[in-house]
Scaffold this active site. Structure first.
Site, PDB file in Angstrom:
ATOM      1  N   ARG A 151       0.866  -1.169   0.000  1.00  0.00           N
ATOM      2  CA  ARG A 151       0.000   0.000   0.000  1.00  0.00           C
ATOM      3  C   ARG A 151       0.910   1.229   0.000  1.00  0.00           C
ATOM      4  NH1 ARG A 151      -2.067  -3.579   3.976  1.00  0.00           N
ATOM      5  NH2 ARG A 151      -4.188  -4.317   3.528  1.00  0.00           N
ATOM      6  N   LYS A 174      -2.103  -2.831   7.910  1.00  0.00           N
ATOM      7  CA  LYS A 174      -3.264  -2.391   8.681  1.00  0.00           C
ATOM      8  C   LYS A 174      -3.390  -3.189   9.971  1.00  0.00           C
ATOM      9  CE  LYS A 174      -6.152  -0.690   4.875  1.00  0.00           C
ATOM     10  NZ  LYS A 174      -7.460  -0.837   4.195  1.00  0.00           N
ATOM     11  N   HIS A 242      -2.598   3.165  -6.054  1.00  0.00           N
ATOM     12  CA  HIS A 242      -3.171   1.945  -5.481  1.00  0.00           C
ATOM     13  C   HIS A 242      -3.452   0.901  -6.566  1.00  0.00           C
ATOM     14  CE1 HIS A 242      -4.666  -0.130  -1.989  1.00  0.00           C
ATOM     15  NE2 HIS A 242      -5.781  -0.456  -2.618  1.00  0.00           N
ATOM     16  N   ARG A 245      -0.888  -1.825  -6.799  1.00  0.00           N
ATOM     17  CA  ARG A 245      -1.064  -2.956  -5.868  1.00  0.00           C
ATOM     18  C   ARG A 245      -2.068  -3.960  -6.442  1.00  0.00           C
ATOM     19  NH1 ARG A 245      -1.379  -4.747  -0.291  1.00  0.00           N
ATOM     20  NH2 ARG A 245      -3.539  -5.043   0.383  1.00  0.00           N
ATOM     21  N   HIS A 268      -4.189  -9.213   3.608  1.00  0.00           N
ATOM     22  CA  HIS A 268      -5.637  -9.169   3.819  1.00  0.00           C
ATOM     23  C   HIS A 268      -6.006  -9.963   5.072  1.00  0.00           C
ATOM     24  CE1 HIS A 268      -6.627  -8.300  -0.683  1.00  0.00           C
ATOM     25  NE2 HIS A 268      -6.354  -7.199  -0.008  1.00  0.00           N
ATOM     26  N   TYR A 277     -10.001 -10.706  -6.655  1.00  0.00           N
ATOM     27  CA  TYR A 277      -9.052 -10.730  -7.754  1.00  0.00           C
ATOM     28  C   TYR A 277      -9.298 -11.883  -8.718  1.00  0.00           C
ATOM     29  CZ  TYR A 277      -6.639  -7.034  -5.361  1.00  0.00           C
ATOM     30  OH  TYR A 277      -6.349  -5.835  -4.767  1.00  0.00           O
TER      31      TYR A 277
END
Length: 298
Positions: A151, A174, A242, A245, A268, A277
């Protein structure tokens, strides 16, 4: 107590306790500020008393201001978390957020760029920057996102101590979740070239990527450089930092990567976030089929 005190405590909780990204913190604080101002709230008790119908009315006003479903859903999520936090501060032993569903949003597919477009973007940014070291810097950042799936905030959070890069890099994403990502030779070389050219001192405990005046590089400057490059290449507005990515994920999936491995590489929390995806890849294959097959349009 004042609204400013509430916001300061909320900021500290998001940043220090929850370790949210700077982008998330800014969004959550903006949503909180609007609610406090609209309702004249200046105490935890008053904020804790907010109920579902209050939030519904507040979001209705925001919708009337023109925000889309996705933005309204994000703002509602931020405010529900804020109210739950306020209830805890007011002494509720089991604080919960108001029970309220957000607006329905259609989950769109990411729009990846092709491998050639990704490299062309990085090279163009390098070649058209006002100063050579700035071009080297922006190229290194973009290659980290495309080559390793970082990111933009993760790339900019690297410290000078991370350079020179090795074949892998431990990244904190994150929620403070760490993951190991591969670093391509072209990316390692790009970061090394930037570090050598950077005119500012790079102490080991300070940010690796620097702005023109020596401070930490902001996301906005990377986005601005990317926008200039995509216009020059005639790429759509969806070719954002982004998107690199997204391209990393899509191209790995096309090459045979399994979803679990891809989930780990992207950081994730759930496999569901990664499964989108598979739709991107299917859409890409269908588009290529339509372009290449002599009878696809008949």
């Amino acid at each position: 107590m004042s609204a400013s005190d509430l916001l300061a405590a909320w900021d500290a909780h998001l940043t220090q306790s929850l370790r949210r990204s700077p982008h998330t913190v800014r969004a959550y604080l903006s949503a909180a500020r609007r609610l406090l101002h609209a309702r004249g709230i200046a105490s935890w008790d008053a904020l804790a008393a907010i109920e579902a119908h209050d939030l519904r009315a507040h979001i209705a006003v925001r919708r009337a201001d023109g925000i889309a479903n996705a933005s309204a859903a994000r703002e509602l999520s931020a405010l529900k978390a804020l109210v739950a936090f306020a209830r805890g501060k007011s002494g509720d032993p089991n604080p919960s957020s108001p029970r309220l569903r957000g607006p329905r949003i259609k989950k769109g597919l990411p729009r990846p760029v092709t491998p050639d477009e990704a490299v062309n973007l990085a090279d163009l940014i390098d070649g058209t920057a006002g100063e050579d070291w700035i071009g080297a810097r922006d190229r290194a950042v973009l290659l980290l996102m495309y080559g390793s799936g970082l990111r933009i905030a993760e790339a900019l959070s690297l410290n000078a101590s991370d350079a020179p890069l090795s074949e892998t890099l431990m990244v904190t994403g994150k929620g403070g979740k760490q993951r190991l990502v591969p670093i391509l030779p072209i990316t390692r070389e790009a970061v090394a070239e930037y570090a050598k050219a950077c005119p500012w001192p790079l102490p080991t405990n300070e940010p690796l990527f620097r702005g023109a005046k020596g401070g930490p590089l902001s996301q906005g400057m990377v986005q601005k450089a990317m926008a200039k490059a995509r216009r020059a290449l005639g790429l759509p507005d969806t070719a954002t930092p982004h998107a690199l990515r997204h391209s990393f994920a899509t191209h790995l999936l096309s090459a045979g990567a399994d979803l679990r491995s891809l989930q780990e590489l992207l950081g994730h929390a759930s496999l569901g976030s990664t499964q989108i995806y598979t739709k991107v890849d299917a859409a890409s294959m269908l588009e290529n089929y339509r372009k290449a097959h002599p009878r696809a349009g008949k």
